[in-house]
Design a protein around this motif. Structure first.
Motif: not given
Length: 248
Positions: A155-161, A191-204
């Motif tokens: 898992p490579n999201s900031p919170n590791g989830t 579980s697919l979702a699209f979201s922005s990330m704090v401190g990062r540009n773009g959509l994930f």
């Protein structure tokens, strides 16, 4: 935008058929386009590349066909110039020049060949962004995202989830709401979702760490009607291949 049509015959034909006025109007527009491109290359260069919007500025002044014509004519006038990359040399040979003779300085850019080469890439990219997405474009983006999910070691999201993959900027610039829905439909994750990330540009795109990432894309065979609807109404940049125009 200058809407003067490109005259598709050489001067000799125009003279014989009483169409010199149309021919001259087309040539005048070619010259104006040539000057606009030279100005854009000069004013938009930041010593390393072109500033954002440089190519777009020219494409708002002249049709893509005329911009392609002037660029291709210049490249074919510099056939042996190695500062112009092979893929752009090949591309230029696919653009019809409608019997335009060699040596027309009023249609040939004065800019440095290396900058012309980079400008061709910028124009083609800018024009591509103006075209609506087709099913194959959306499929390619879905496959890219799926590959990003699959190659992650964990898992490579900031919170590791979650697993996450950035959606390409080109896709976002071209995509409609329906295109986003089609992208979601192709990716096989509940579980697919699209979201922005704090401190990062773009959509994930994000999926839970518990998702099965080995699933293939969900693809449905498009109907004949759908294929017809996806035919572009706007001209496409000529594909790389055999030349369609001849120089006289």
């Amino acid at each position: 935008m200058d809407k003067t049509p490109i005259y598709q015959y050489p001067a000799s034909y125009a003279r014989e058929h009483g169409e010199l006025e149309q021919y001259r109007a087309s040539m005048k527009a070619h010259t104006a386009c040539k000057c606009a491109i030279d100005d854009a290359i000069r004013d938009g260069w930041d010593n390393m590349n072109f500033t954002p919007g440089t190519a777009r500025k020219v494409l708002t002044q002249f049709s893509p066909e005329r911009v392609f014509f002037v660029l291709a004519y210049t490249v074919r006038e510099r056939e042996y110039d190695t500062r112009i990359t092979g893929h752009n040399q090949s591309w230029a040979k696919t653009v019809p020049l409608y019997g335009m003779k060699s040596g027309r300085g009023d249609c040939t850019l004065e800019s440095h060949s290396a900058k012309v080469d980079l400008f061709i890439d910028a124009v083609q990219h800018e024009y591509l962004l103006s075209l609506p997405l087709k099913r194959e474009d959306i499929k390619a983006e879905a496959q890219r995202i799926l590959t990003e999910f699959q190659k992650a070691q964990g898992p490579n999201s900031p919170n590791g989830t979650h697993y996450m993959a950035q959606i390409s900027q080109d896709f976002l610039m071209r995509a409609s709401t329906k295109d986003h829905d089609r992208l979601v439909a192709m990716l096989p994750f509940q579980s697919l979702a699209f979201s922005s990330m704090v401190g990062r540009n773009g959509l994930f795109a994000l999926i839970s760490k518990d998702e099965n990432r080995t699933k293939p894309l969900r693809l449905r065979k498009p109907s004949v009607r759908k294929k017809l609807q996806e035919q572009p109404d706007t001209p496409k940049p000529p594909s790389k291949g055999k030349a369609t125009g001849q120089e006289l």
